[in-house]
Design an enzyme around this catalytic site. Structure first.
Site, PDB file in Angstrom:
ATOM      1  N   SER A   1       0.837  -1.192   0.000  1.00  0.00           N
ATOM      2  CA  SER A   1       0.000   0.000   0.000  1.00  0.00           C
ATOM      3  C   SER A   1       0.870   1.239   0.000  1.00  0.00           C
ATOM      4  O   SER A   1       2.038   1.188   0.379  1.00  0.00           O
ATOM      5  CB  SER A   1      -0.896   0.021   1.238  1.00  0.00           C
ATOM      6  OG  SER A   1      -0.140   0.320   2.396  1.00  0.00           O
ATOM      7  N   ASP A   2       0.302   2.373  -0.418  1.00  0.00           N
ATOM      8  CA  ASP A   2       0.955   3.627  -0.094  1.00  0.00           C
ATOM      9  C   ASP A   2       0.737   3.879   1.391  1.00  0.00           C
ATOM     10  O   ASP A   2      -0.115   3.243   2.024  1.00  0.00           O
ATOM     11  CB  ASP A   2       0.413   4.780  -0.945  1.00  0.00           C
ATOM     12  CG  ASP A   2       1.439   5.900  -1.116  1.00  0.00           C
ATOM     13  OD1 ASP A   2       2.359   5.992  -0.288  1.00  0.00           O
ATOM     14  OD2 ASP A   2       1.313   6.677  -2.080  1.00  0.00           O
ATOM     15  N   LEU A   3       1.489   4.801   1.952  1.00  0.00           N
ATOM     16  CA  LEU A   3       1.481   4.989   3.396  1.00  0.00           C
ATOM     17  C   LEU A   3       0.072   5.273   3.919  1.00  0.00           C
ATOM     18  O   LEU A   3      -0.551   6.266   3.538  1.00  0.00           O
ATOM     19  CB  LEU A   3       2.430   6.127   3.782  1.00  0.00           C
ATOM     20  CG  LEU A   3       2.595   6.390   5.270  1.00  0.00           C
ATOM     21  CD1 LEU A   3       3.146   5.149   5.978  1.00  0.00           C
ATOM     22  CD2 LEU A   3       3.516   7.584   5.496  1.00  0.00           C
TER      23      LEU A   3
END
Length: 796
Positions: A320-322
């Site tokens: 995932s992105d952050l």
């Protein structure tokens, strides 16, 4: 006798009736046996892990709090020790990162030598204090250099693609990978493959521009540079493709905002760059913050399972992105609880949670609640462990700090940064051949907020720098001229702060000089006063004090130059002295007045640590510019989106003016001139494909040696669905001596002529195509035509 040979032992074992591979006869636990097949090692290790240990492999924590620095000693912090003991953590992100968000500076951060010692300390603690002795993966930001203290800073991605030189960018990527790996990193976040078709969006600088084919070509070579011939080499890292997908066209330019695209547009324009990079071997993919047609990318099973794995054969892991998984319960409102959000993402094919805020805390609840099957958990864990084995981390978890000290940002890397910067610079205007300037010039005024501000030329995702590492434009100009030259420097104004006003002094300097070089544009230089979101994006409000107007979180409603910059430029131009405008910026800005009134304009984007030398190389003719725009420069935000490959249909002028951009994709001037002649085509059709050979001649008709960026576009004359009016399909940067002529040949296949038909199949349709050849998208020098006698289905 061959009594000591491997062959003898193997034969003896076979005839002894064992029937068992040699590695299996050794009295070593399978997953620790370096000679066992990776698949067997993964299977064995997963079978030994507890559920908590598995979840630990699926969570990536922020890395910079995980070490403690005491002088020249670096050790694992108490926070890291706790993460190993209680969360069984398997991956860290940004461990070596330094910037205002992390609050790591030149004083309390890590140089390459200490960085290697830090990663060694973390690996040692993880291996010696975990039940199964699993090494940790360390992921780092690597968009235009490893984002760590003491590494080489290259031009940002928009500048990299302005080179149109794939071989050079692959060499750059290999250098970035080497510098990261020598310090103990294993994963590099990049390349970023978002199409920049919404220029108000804050992250244009991180992209390769507006075009599908150019983005894909750059993505391919960055992957090859990062991963090399194998990630077990000791100098290569895993590439993570960002951001999957269509992140660069949010509604209103709002970073992370919703994206509404038709399926055909998604397949035709936004997925192909990622597909090209996956086919080049990319081993990791990061999901985007945005939703597409109402489905968040971090829980989109169509994208993550159907497209990425089933159609493209992707064999790595998805991260995932952050904190993007939490978006399901936050901004997107598609999940009621964090456990629901975890289940949505893991079941959709998202393997690892960057930040760990959802998987580490709520995935266990989702499993116990029956929302997630253990087979899916084992699958995700296995994908990550497989790469740890392939990288050789179980056998070689440590790096040599002395090698890191000697080889990170060495002379060769710095020279490469200058070469990339040289090739990236775009000459937009050169009226009456004002450029190049004569080095015998007696006096020159160097003016503007970006003339001598080192951080303003580096872009977002850059670590703190010692002063002697960066060459500004002012310093670059000083290095070109003799001591007798009178160089007058005046800042004039700031990027945004209107209280800074030295315009009168700038005018005085220009009046006393033979020529004025005015360096304006934007800034993505973060400072320690700005507030940041949990994701690292800046918080932008009326209390912001930063001079930043670009970089993650800095979305714009206008593209005008901010502060008093235009006022400064106009005042200097009013002196009547020759003026050269140098733009250092992260996105195309409004330069309408400059284009009409300033005789020479150079665009350098954010050119990196050697940017000042590169700009000076072009200003004084030591380098003949050949950069080309990877993104169109609009006349007004009212034109947005404005890109060359717009869909066929009604495309007409506005009441106020033209629909055309000020400067189109592919545009750029040179100190030489180039002539195209003798276009020839040959079409060969076979049972399953077609080969189109296109050849032509290019001649340097100028008096200087130089590069030409040859571009070939395809225009489908009649199609069963509406398609782009033309599409880039081949390009090549070619060096030609003065008067030299070369023959260029490109091969096209059915895929290059294809569209997504009404049944969502990729097909090259029967009929005519025009081939447009030249040095930019807007004015081809050659046009030729080919015909397909029948249609061809393209196998994806």
């Amino acid at each position: 006798m061959i009594r000591n040979s491997f062959l003898y032992v193997a034969v003896l074992a076979f005839f002894a009736g064992a029937g068992t591979p040699l590695w299996a006869q050794q009295n070593i636990t399978v997953y620790k046996n370096a000679h066992a097949p990776v698949a067997q090692r993964v299977k064995d290790l997963v079978s030994r892990m507890t559920l908590d240990e598995k979840i630990g492999q699926l969570s990536t924590l922020l890395g910079w709090p995980m070490y403690e620095k005491n002088g020249d000693e670096v050790n694992a912090s108490e926070e890291f020790k706790k993460a190993i003991a209680t969360q069984h953590i398997g991956m860290l992100w940004g461990t070596l990162r330094a910037d205002p968000w992390t609050k790591k500076t030149l004083e309390n951060g890590l140089n390459p030598y200490l960085a290697a010692k830090a990663t060694n300390a973390l690996q040692k603690w993880s291996i010696e204090h975990s039940r199964l002795q699993i090494p940790v993966f360390i992921a780092e930001e690597c968009p235009h250099g490893h984002m760590a203290i003491g590494t080489t800073v290259f031009p940002t991605a928009i500048g990299q693609s302005s080179t149109w030189d794939t071989g050079l960018i692959q060499e750059m990527a290999a250098t970035i990978a080497k510098e990261a790996r020598l310090q103990g990193a294993h994963i590099g976040y990049g390349p970023i493959l978002d199409l920049a078709r919404e220029l108000r969006w804050s992250r244009v600088e991180e992209t390769y521009g507006e075009d599908t084919y150019l983005n894909g070509s750059m993505g391919e070579v960055v992957v090859r540079g990062f991963q090399g011939k194998g990630i077990g080499s000791g100098t290569n890292i895993i590439a993570t493709l960002k951001h999957f997908t269509a992140y660069g066209v949010p509604e209103g330019g709002h970073n992370g905002g919703a994206v509404n695209l038709g399926q055909r547009a998604l397949m035709q324009n936004y997925l192909p760059p990622f597909k090209a990079a996956v086919k080049a071997g990319a081993l990791s993919v990061m999901t985007a913050y945005n939703s597409i047609d109402g489905i968040p990318c971090s829980s989109n099973t169509y994208l993550l399972n159907d497209v990425l794995r089933k159609q493209w054969g992707f064999n790595g892991f998805v991260v995932s992105d952050l904190n993007s998984i939490s978006g399901a319960t936050g901004a997107d409102h598609v999940a009621g609880t964090e456990a629901d959000a975890a289940a949505l993402s893991i079941n959709a094919g998202l393997d690892n949670d960057l930040g760990g805020n959802t998987y580490a805390t709520s995935l266990l609840k989702a499993i116990k609640g029956g929302q997630v099957k253990m087979t899916r958990i084992d699958e995700a864990v296995g994908r990550i462990l497989k790469l740890k084995f392939e990288m050789g981390l179980f056998e070689h978890p440590y790096v040599d700090a002395e090698i890191a000290k000697a080889q990170v940002r060495d002379e060769k890397a710095v020279a490469l940064a200058r070469k990339v910067a040289d090739e990236s610079i775009i000459l937009l205007k050169n009226e009456r051949n004002l450029l190049p300037l004569n080095k015998a010039i007696k006096s020159i005024a160097v003016i503007g907020p970006n003339a001598d501000n080192m951080y303003n030329q580096l872009g977002d995702y850059t670590a703190p720098q010692p002063d002697d590492n960066i060459v500004t434009v002012l310093q670059g100009i000083r290095s070109k001229l003799p001591a007798s030259a009178n160089i007058r420097y005046v800042k004039g104004c700031a990027i945004r702060d209107t209280t800074q006003n030295d315009i009168a002094k700038a005018v005085e300097a220009a009046l006393q000089s033979d020529v004025a070089v005015v360096v304006l544009g934007g800034s993505s230089a973060r400072d320690f006063k700005t507030n940041y979101q949990a994701t690292g994006a800046a918080v932008v409000n009326n209390k912001s004090v930063s001079d930043m107007e670009s970089g993650e979180g800095y979305d714009r409603e206008s593209l005008d130059m901010m502060g008093r910059q235009l006022q400064l430029l106009q005042a200097v131009a009013k002196t009547g002295k020759p003026v050269v405008l140098v733009l250092i910026e992260g996105r195309p800005l409004n330069i309408n007045w400059a284009a009409a009134n300033i005789p020479a304009i150079i665009n350098a984007w954010y050119p990196g640590q050697q940017g000042g030398n590169a700009v000076a190389d072009v200003l004084f003719g030591d380098y003949n510019p050949a950069g080309r725009l990877p993104v169109s420069i609009p006349v007004s935000v009212g034109q947005l989106p404005v890109y060359y490959s717009y869909q066929n249909g009604s495309h007409h002028d506005y009441v106020e003016g033209s629909a055309k951009p000020l400067y189109s994709f592919g545009y750029g001037l040179s100190y030489s001139a180039f002539q195209y002649t003798d276009a020839q085509t040959k079409v060969t059709e076979n049972a399953n494909d077609v080969l189109v050979k296109v050849s032509f001649k290019v001649k340097n008709t100028g008096s200087r040696d130089g590069d030409e960026v040859v571009q070939l576009y395809v225009k489908d004359e009649v199609s069963s669905v509406v398609v782009p009016n033309k599409q880039l399909r081949r390009f090549q940067r070619v060096h030609l001596a003065a008067g030299e002529e070369k023959q260029i040949t490109f091969d096209l296949t059915a895929a290059d002529l294809s569209l997504i038909d009404q049944n969502y199949k990729r097909v090259a349709e029967k009929g005519g195509f025009r081939l447009l050849i030249g040095g930019n998208s807007d004015r081809p020098q050659l046009t030729t035509r080919i015909t397909l006698s029948r249609s061809f289905t393209v196998v994806e």
